[in-house]
Design a protein around this motif. Structure first.
Motif, PDB file in Angstrom:
ATOM      1  N   GLU A   1     -34.263  32.432  36.557  1.00  0.00           N
ATOM      2  CA  GLU A   1     -33.056  31.921  37.190  1.00  0.00           C
ATOM      3  C   GLU A   1     -33.027  32.131  38.694  1.00  0.00           C
ATOM      4  O   GLU A   1     -32.635  31.240  39.427  1.00  0.00           O
ATOM      5  CB  GLU A   1     -31.830  32.650  36.624  1.00  0.00           C
ATOM      6  CG  GLU A   1     -31.391  32.203  35.275  1.00  0.00           C
ATOM      7  CD  GLU A   1     -30.046  32.820  34.925  1.00  0.00           C
ATOM      8  OE1 GLU A   1     -30.004  34.039  34.676  1.00  0.00           O
ATOM      9  OE2 GLU A   1     -29.054  32.082  34.911  1.00  0.00           O
TER      10      GLU A   1
ATOM     11  N   SER B   1     -26.190  36.542  34.940  1.00  0.00           N
ATOM     12  CA  SER B   1     -25.331  37.497  34.232  1.00  0.00           C
ATOM     13  C   SER B   1     -26.016  38.863  34.145  1.00  0.00           C
ATOM     14  O   SER B   1     -27.186  38.958  33.785  1.00  0.00           O
ATOM     15  CB  SER B   1     -25.059  36.949  32.829  1.00  0.00           C
ATOM     16  OG  SER B   1     -24.150  37.772  32.167  1.00  0.00           O
TER      17      SER B   1
ATOM     18  N   GLY C   1     -27.628  31.177  26.413  1.00  0.00           N
ATOM     19  CA  GLY C   1     -28.188  31.961  27.531  1.00  0.00           C
ATOM     20  C   GLY C   1     -28.196  33.453  27.276  1.00  0.00           C
ATOM     21  O   GLY C   1     -28.569  33.933  26.191  1.00  0.00           O
ATOM     22  N   THR C   2     -27.772  34.186  28.281  1.00  0.00           N
ATOM     23  CA  THR C   2     -27.756  35.646  28.188  1.00  0.00           C
ATOM     24  C   THR C   2     -26.883  36.134  27.038  1.00  0.00           C
ATOM     25  O   THR C   2     -27.220  37.108  26.357  1.00  0.00           O
ATOM     26  CB  THR C   2     -27.272  36.226  29.535  1.00  0.00           C
ATOM     27  OG1 THR C   2     -28.331  36.051  30.484  1.00  0.00           O
ATOM     28  CG2 THR C   2     -26.916  37.685  29.438  1.00  0.00           C
ATOM     29  N   SER C   3     -25.786  35.446  26.793  1.00  0.00           N
ATOM     30  CA  SER C   3     -24.890  35.861  25.701  1.00  0.00           C
ATOM     31  C   SER C   3     -25.602  35.744  24.360  1.00  0.00           C
ATOM     32  O   SER C   3     -25.367  36.530  23.438  1.00  0.00           O
ATOM     33  CB  SER C   3     -23.613  35.010  25.706  1.00  0.00           C
ATOM     34  OG  SER C   3     -22.922  35.194  26.919  1.00  0.00           O
TER      35      SER C   3
ATOM     36  N   LYS D   1     -33.746  36.239  33.540  1.00  0.00           N
ATOM     37  CA  LYS D   1     -33.287  36.673  34.863  1.00  0.00           C
ATOM     38  C   LYS D   1     -34.279  36.260  35.936  1.00  0.00           C
ATOM     39  O   LYS D   1     -33.904  35.761  36.988  1.00  0.00           O
ATOM     40  CB  LYS D   1     -33.099  38.204  34.930  1.00  0.00           C
ATOM     41  CG  LYS D   1     -31.937  38.808  34.217  1.00  0.00           C
ATOM     42  CD  LYS D   1     -30.588  38.515  34.835  1.00  0.00           C
ATOM     43  CE  LYS D   1     -30.024  37.230  34.300  1.00  0.00           C
ATOM     44  NZ  LYS D   1     -29.279  37.286  33.067  1.00  0.00           N
TER      45      LYS D   1
ATOM     46  N   SER E   1     -19.259  34.720  24.717  1.00  0.00           N
ATOM     47  CA  SER E   1     -19.279  33.982  25.984  1.00  0.00           C
ATOM     48  C   SER E   1     -18.649  34.817  27.085  1.00  0.00           C
ATOM     49  O   SER E   1     -17.494  35.231  26.959  1.00  0.00           O
ATOM     50  CB  SER E   1     -18.510  32.663  25.842  1.00  0.00           C
ATOM     51  OG  SER E   1     -18.406  32.018  27.078  1.00  0.00           O
ATOM     52  N   GLN E   2     -19.398  35.059  28.145  1.00  0.00           N
ATOM     53  CA  GLN E   2     -18.838  35.780  29.283  1.00  0.00           C
ATOM     54  C   GLN E   2     -17.642  35.020  29.823  1.00  0.00           C
ATOM     55  O   GLN E   2     -16.550  35.548  29.921  1.00  0.00           O
ATOM     56  CB  GLN E   2     -19.916  35.950  30.356  1.00  0.00           C
ATOM     57  CG  GLN E   2     -19.533  36.801  31.570  1.00  0.00           C
ATOM     58  CD  GLN E   2     -18.608  36.115  32.555  1.00  0.00           C
ATOM     59  OE1 GLN E   2     -17.561  36.698  32.929  1.00  0.00           O
ATOM     60  NE2 GLN E   2     -18.917  34.916  32.969  1.00  0.00           N
ATOM     61  N   SER E   3     -17.858  33.755  30.179  1.00  0.00           N
ATOM     62  CA  SER E   3     -16.796  32.964  30.819  1.00  0.00           C
ATOM     63  C   SER E   3     -15.686  32.615  29.833  1.00  0.00           C
ATOM     64  O   SER E   3     -14.525  32.514  30.210  1.00  0.00           O
ATOM     65  CB  SER E   3     -17.385  31.674  31.382  1.00  0.00           C
ATOM     66  OG  SER E   3     -17.942  30.902  30.331  1.00  0.00           O
TER      67      SER E   3
ATOM     68  N   THR F   1     -17.752  28.031  28.051  1.00  0.00           N
ATOM     69  CA  THR F   1     -18.974  27.262  27.819  1.00  0.00           C
ATOM     70  C   THR F   1     -18.735  26.193  26.747  1.00  0.00           C
ATOM     71  O   THR F   1     -18.296  26.506  25.635  1.00  0.00           O
ATOM     72  CB  THR F   1     -20.108  28.218  27.403  1.00  0.00           C
ATOM     73  OG1 THR F   1     -20.292  29.145  28.481  1.00  0.00           O
ATOM     74  CG2 THR F   1     -21.401  27.484  27.140  1.00  0.00           C
TER      75      THR F   1
ATOM     76  N   VAL G   1     -24.313  34.185  39.558  1.00  0.00           N
ATOM     77  CA  VAL G   1     -24.619  33.239  38.477  1.00  0.00           C
ATOM     78  C   VAL G   1     -25.478  33.910  37.399  1.00  0.00           C
ATOM     79  O   VAL G   1     -25.335  33.646  36.214  1.00  0.00           O
ATOM     80  CB  VAL G   1     -25.292  31.967  39.056  1.00  0.00           C
ATOM     81  CG1 VAL G   1     -25.953  31.148  37.956  1.00  0.00           C
ATOM     82  CG2 VAL G   1     -24.250  31.119  39.774  1.00  0.00           C
TER      83      VAL G   1
HETATM   84  O1  M6R Z   1     -20.211  32.269  30.027  1.00  0.00           O
HETATM   85  P1  M6R Z   1     -21.251  32.298  28.936  1.00  0.00           P
HETATM   86  O2  M6R Z   1     -21.621  33.659  28.508  1.00  0.00           O
HETATM   87  O3  M6R Z   1     -20.857  31.432  27.753  1.00  0.00           O
HETATM   88  O4  M6R Z   1     -22.536  31.641  29.570  1.00  0.00           O
HETATM   89  C1  M6R Z   1     -23.690  31.419  28.812  1.00  0.00           C
HETATM   90  C2  M6R Z   1     -24.844  31.055  29.705  1.00  0.00           C
HETATM   91  O5  M6R Z   1     -24.587  29.885  30.437  1.00  0.00           O
HETATM   92  C3  M6R Z   1     -25.179  32.193  30.688  1.00  0.00           C
HETATM   93  O6  M6R Z   1     -25.430  33.396  30.043  1.00  0.00           O
HETATM   94  C4  M6R Z   1     -26.391  31.826  31.550  1.00  0.00           C
HETATM   95  O7  M6R Z   1     -27.542  31.754  30.769  1.00  0.00           O
HETATM   96  C5  M6R Z   1     -26.514  32.845  32.688  1.00  0.00           C
HETATM   97  N1  M6R Z   1     -26.723  32.174  33.931  1.00  0.00           N
HETATM   98  C6  M6R Z   1     -27.589  33.868  32.454  1.00  0.00           C
HETATM   99  O8  M6R Z   1     -27.787  34.693  33.532  1.00  0.00           O
END
Ligand code: M6R
Length: 365
Positions: free
Chosen positions: A245, A158, A59-61, A242, A105-107, A110, A156
């Motif tokens: 989504e 990012s 995704g965004t990452s 963006k 990864s933000q979270s 994943t 949700v």
């Molecule tokens: O937590 P992560 O960065 O690993 O998540 C990756 C994607 O699931 C996340 O960036 C997703 O695409 C977002 N909803 C984008 O806005």
């Protein structure tokens, strides 16, 4: 909890100046024209000798990783590939000695990104992580890495994590560059430009009201195209994601010059095209791409910088962001696209913070 904002997403967009300060705090060495990332201290000697980097994410990452690829290759001259974690994990990738893997990864939770990191380690690679979630599974599993320090991201979609990830990647590129071919002078210039970014982001956020006005003219469209080149090509991809989504409008990102290899057939007066066109060495190229769109009746929304003539005469809407060095432009150029998606989604009455069918972190395959 939303700090006076109607949605977490808007709050998080507006937090970005502070987030970038936190991401950079204590990590830039002005006198040495370098970065110091404590989470990479134990890997620092090894980093000097790596000859290939694979960045893996979703995704965004993943789009932040694409910016990272261009920055690292440019500053350090180390070849970089960016790969979707879901593909990397199942295709028996080639990992030779000297290959470094970086998972973003933000979270930090994943599933595919975690599995890709483990796959890399099993094949003998050192695997670093760029995470926001402190103590997250990916952070704990990695062999080292860098935290974003972006604070919790609730929306949700990012936003602040992306600009923070790109900032971390810029610092990593700087560090790898200074271990190799990058001069002190250029390193010092990059440090200076990085430190100026938070104020430039504050400037950029002032565009929100005018972008809300532009959104009114676009919110009924069914399809969008987003185009960018070089460092801003990933920004086009991120802008399209963006919009998809949270507004549920179909949107595609493309490298601007790819348009004439297919997507140009889609363009008519109902097709808004968002073009990221900062005044840089490729400005003239992107102007000719824009002329091709206009010749087919497309509506052009240009994200550009000052002195953008003749763009002011060609585009239907001009969004002017402050200028910084090209490799850092993604950080400024993505903000109008976050705001555009946000305002369109609000106008369409959608649940911006919790869009349908989406979860904040995708912990299952
Ligand atoms: O937590 P992560 O960065 O690993 O998540 C990756 C994607 O699931 C996340 O960036 C997703 O695409 C977002 N909803 C984008 O806005």
């Amino acid at each position: 909890a939303k700090g006076g904002f109607p949605h977490f997403m808007l709050k998080e967009i507006f937090e970005q100046p502070e987030v970038l300060r936190n991401t950079m705090r204590g990590r830039l060495l002005t006198a040495e024209g370098n970065a110091k990332l404590a989470g990479l201290d134990t890997n620092i000697k090894e980093l000097r000798n790596i000859n290939r980097i694979i960045i893996t994410a979703c995704g965004t990452s993943y789009y932040a990783g694409m910016v990272g690829e261009y920055m690292i290759e440019d500053l350090a001259g180390v070849p970089v590939e960016v790969e979707y974690a879901s593909e990397f994990r199942y295709r028996n990738p080639i990992i030779k000695p000297g290959t470094l893997v970086i998972a973003i990864s933000q979270s930090g939770e994943t599933a595919d990104t975690l599995a890709a990191l483990r796959e890399a380690q099993q094949k003998g690679a050192t695997a670093l992580a760029i995470c926001n979630g402190v103590g997250s599974t990916i952070a704990r599993t990695s062999d080292g890495g860098v935290y974003l320090h972006a604070g919790p991201e609730i929306g949700v979609a990012s936003t602040k994590a992306f600009t923070s990830q790109v900032t971390v990647l810029a610092m990593i590129a700087l560090l790898l560059g200074r271990q190799r071919r990058l001069s002190f002078e250029t390193g010092a210039d990059i440090v200076k430009d990085l430190l100026e970014l938070p104020d430039l982001v504050t400037e950029t956020l002032k565009l929100s009201d005018s972008i809300a006005e532009i959104a009114k003219t676009l919110c009924k469209a069914n399809n969008f195209l987003y185009l960018g080149r070089h460092f801003c090509y990933p920004v086009a991809m991120e802008g399209a994601l963006k919009l998809k989504e949270i507004s549920y409008i179909h949107a595609e990102g493309y490298p601007a010059a790819e348009m004439k290899h297919g997507p140009i057939a889609l363009i008519d007066e109902n097709m808004p095209v968002v073009v990221i066109a900062p005044k840089d060495s490729l400005f003239d190229k992107i102007i000719s791409n824009i002329r091709e769109i206009k010749a087919r009746g497309g509506k052009v929304i240009a994200v550009t910088t000052e002195d953008c003539h003749p763009l002011d005469e060609i585009a239907d809407h001009i969004i002017t962001v402050p200028k910084t060095r090209p490799m850092l432009m993604p950080i400024l150029a993505c903000i109008p696209l976050q705001l555009l998606a946000y305002h369109i989604a609000v106008l369409r009455g959608n649940d911006v913070d919790q869009p349908r069918n989406l979860a904040k972190s995708v912990t299952v395959e």
